[in-house]
Write a protein that holds these residues in place. Sequence first.
Motif, PDB file in Angstrom:
ATOM      1  N   VAL A  49       6.892  -1.575   9.594  1.00  0.00           N
ATOM      2  CA  VAL A  49       6.558  -2.651   8.671  1.00  0.00           C
ATOM      3  C   VAL A  49       7.749  -3.603   8.567  1.00  0.00           C
ATOM      4  O   VAL A  49       8.907  -3.162   8.469  1.00  0.00           O
ATOM      5  N   LEU A  64       4.392  -4.837  11.772  1.00  0.00           N
ATOM      6  CA  LEU A  64       3.352  -5.174  10.800  1.00  0.00           C
ATOM      7  C   LEU A  64       3.920  -6.189   9.805  1.00  0.00           C
ATOM      8  O   LEU A  64       4.780  -5.863   8.988  1.00  0.00           O
ATOM      9  N   VAL A  66       3.427  -7.524   6.900  1.00  0.00           N
ATOM     10  CA  VAL A  66       2.747  -7.405   5.616  1.00  0.00           C
ATOM     11  C   VAL A  66       3.194  -8.540   4.694  1.00  0.00           C
ATOM     12  O   VAL A  66       4.388  -8.780   4.524  1.00  0.00           O
ATOM     13  N   GLY A  93      -2.117 -10.169   8.630  1.00  0.00           N
ATOM     14  CA  GLY A  93      -3.273  -9.767   7.838  1.00  0.00           C
ATOM     15  C   GLY A  93      -4.550 -10.412   8.337  1.00  0.00           C
ATOM     16  O   GLY A  93      -4.536 -11.296   9.208  1.00  0.00           O
ATOM     17  N   ARG A 118      -4.978  -7.607  11.583  1.00  0.00           N
ATOM     18  CA  ARG A 118      -5.620  -6.448  10.959  1.00  0.00           C
ATOM     19  C   ARG A 118      -7.027  -6.821  10.533  1.00  0.00           C
ATOM     20  O   ARG A 118      -7.254  -7.911  10.019  1.00  0.00           O
ATOM     21  N   CYS A 122      -9.799  -2.529   7.096  1.00  0.00           N
ATOM     22  CA  CYS A 122      -8.759  -1.522   7.324  1.00  0.00           C
ATOM     23  C   CYS A 122      -7.518  -1.940   6.540  1.00  0.00           C
ATOM     24  O   CYS A 122      -6.946  -3.002   6.780  1.00  0.00           O
ATOM     25  N   THR A 123      -7.095  -1.139   5.584  1.00  0.00           N
ATOM     26  CA  THR A 123      -5.925  -1.479   4.775  1.00  0.00           C
ATOM     27  C   THR A 123      -4.656  -1.302   5.613  1.00  0.00           C
ATOM     28  O   THR A 123      -4.659  -0.661   6.664  1.00  0.00           O
ATOM     29  N   TRP A 124      -3.539  -1.855   5.101  1.00  0.00           N
ATOM     30  CA  TRP A 124      -2.264  -1.669   5.801  1.00  0.00           C
ATOM     31  C   TRP A 124      -1.916  -0.189   5.903  1.00  0.00           C
ATOM     32  O   TRP A 124      -1.440   0.271   6.948  1.00  0.00           O
ATOM     33  N   GLU A 125      -2.142   0.555   4.823  1.00  0.00           N
ATOM     34  CA  GLU A 125      -1.826   1.989   4.849  1.00  0.00           C
ATOM     35  C   GLU A 125      -2.659   2.702   5.905  1.00  0.00           C
ATOM     36  O   GLU A 125      -2.160   3.549   6.657  1.00  0.00           O
ATOM     37  N   LEU A 127      -3.969   1.330   8.519  1.00  0.00           N
ATOM     38  CA  LEU A 127      -3.574   0.845   9.838  1.00  0.00           C
ATOM     39  C   LEU A 127      -2.343   1.592  10.348  1.00  0.00           C
ATOM     40  O   LEU A 127      -2.276   1.951  11.528  1.00  0.00           O
ATOM     41  N   VAL A 128      -1.366   1.823   9.472  1.00  0.00           N
ATOM     42  CA  VAL A 128      -0.182   2.572   9.888  1.00  0.00           C
ATOM     43  C   VAL A 128      -0.589   3.945  10.417  1.00  0.00           C
ATOM     44  O   VAL A 128      -0.136   4.391  11.478  1.00  0.00           O
TER      45      VAL A 128
END
Length: 556
Positions: A49, A64, A66, A93, A118, A122-125, A127-128
């Motif tokens: 991130v 990422l 964010v 995003g 993204r 699909c949330t960032w969490e 996606l990780v």
Amino acid sequence: MGGHVLPDWGAASPAQVTLERLLSVVGAGALELHMAPAGLAGAVTGVTVLDPLDPGIRPGELLLAVGVDARSAHAVDVLRRAGEGNAAGVVFGPGGPGPAGSGLRTAATEAGTAVLFRTAWCTWEQLVGVVRAGLASAGVPPGPTAQAVALGDLERLAEAVAALTGGSVTIEDPESRVLAYSSTEQDVDEQRRLTILGRRVPPSRVAAMREAGFFRALWGADDVLYRPAKGDDPERLVAAVRAGGEVLGSIWVAAVAGRPLAPDASEALRTAARAAAPHLLRHRTRGVDTRLVEDAARAVLEGRGSPEVLAERASLPVRDACAVLAVHHGSRGGDDALRLPGLLALHCSAHGHEAVVVPVRDRALVVLGPLDQDPQRAGARLAELGAALAKRLSVTLRATVRVGLGDVVPGLARLPESRRSAELALDALLAAGGSRAVASTEDVVETVGMLQVLDALREVTLPPRTPVARLAAFDAEHSGSCLVQTLRAYLDHFGDVPAASRALGVHPNSLRYRLRRITALSGIDLDDPDARLLAQIQLRLRDRENGEGTPCPTQP
């Protein structure tokens, strides 16, 4: 422990997980590729991130971004830094680049860095976790075998595990829903029968296992768990499937009809569970949205669907210029046909094109848009894309991939016209053979015209005793006779005996002898233009129906 060899379930070498490989495993459900100026062959070593307080970027990492708006000057700065740090790509995003997309594209091109987005669902969490799982699963060492399971083909995966373990197999998600199962024999236990019929483990059984702490043990175990036979329940093996610390599901193996499992069943299941991770990832991220878009595109291409519905589902403008590519994968294997749509979508995105891929028979149709409103520029860009796809996919699939370029049309409603021209061009390429891999109808107009003439004549009934029919009957009755092919070579070379004899691999005197035999047996007058034209047409009709036939023998 036994001699079974596990299938190569699509794993990549751990030393080289490319961006192409990672995206093929993760799928379009989590990441959408916008462009990849340096191609998709670069290695991806990890995911991180963006940290505003730590500008350091490690080579090969997927960054990422964010909280960074892709339309902002900050996004351009992030891409510049990513290029300087040799990052594998930058993920922004959801929402795309918007009106400021040209600035983002310029910055990405100068930096040589891939740009991805993204997905909104699909949330960032998430996606990780998905990307880390994808990296881990893409690095599973392959097993040495020729058998392959196409990525995401869970039914075939279940059959392969069943063959190796000697039991019946179900593949389940973490909620005990059945994703796939092996072919069911007559004497299966009642538990398996109810599980398959309901497409999930019965709730009472799930509750009992949860209360007994079984799932805690399963998700925490790094090895195969064994459940001995009890009453009517046969012995069972189960292994969790995970990647990057994330649980993706489980594989269950049950003994059938009182037969014990294979002696090395545990080892086979242990390896299968490791190799299954990319397949479950693909299943998870594929989603219904892709199928809805494909269905809408198929309906429009067939002239029965709504362009407005396709525009809404695929985010394509209704009235902008668009076109269709027809792509043939060039090999006889079914796995290549399964891989082709995903590879096409991936590489079209890498070249900056919005694409919807629709598998049809032995080929795939690619809807591209929006294109440049200037027909010449759009046609040139289409030809460049076709050449790039043919070259790259021929290497990936180890076969000659051919691409028919459809006409550029002004709007989705006219996609059927573009499809027809694309398929005519592809059919002409396939009929001609040779090294040419990309063409429009204008490039191969003579072959296209001949194919259309032959299609129109297919229902025409010719007299039964034409010269070609007589020669074909003679060849059929006399083993080793090759008079039909001899006539074809002579006519194709405009009566040039030396050239025709070289094509057939015979001496010119042998060819002259055959021509005398042809004239005597069939009655054809080779000096009559009508006779030559009719013979040419009938020979080509025979080629389309029967193939090219076998080579002529070299003796007279």
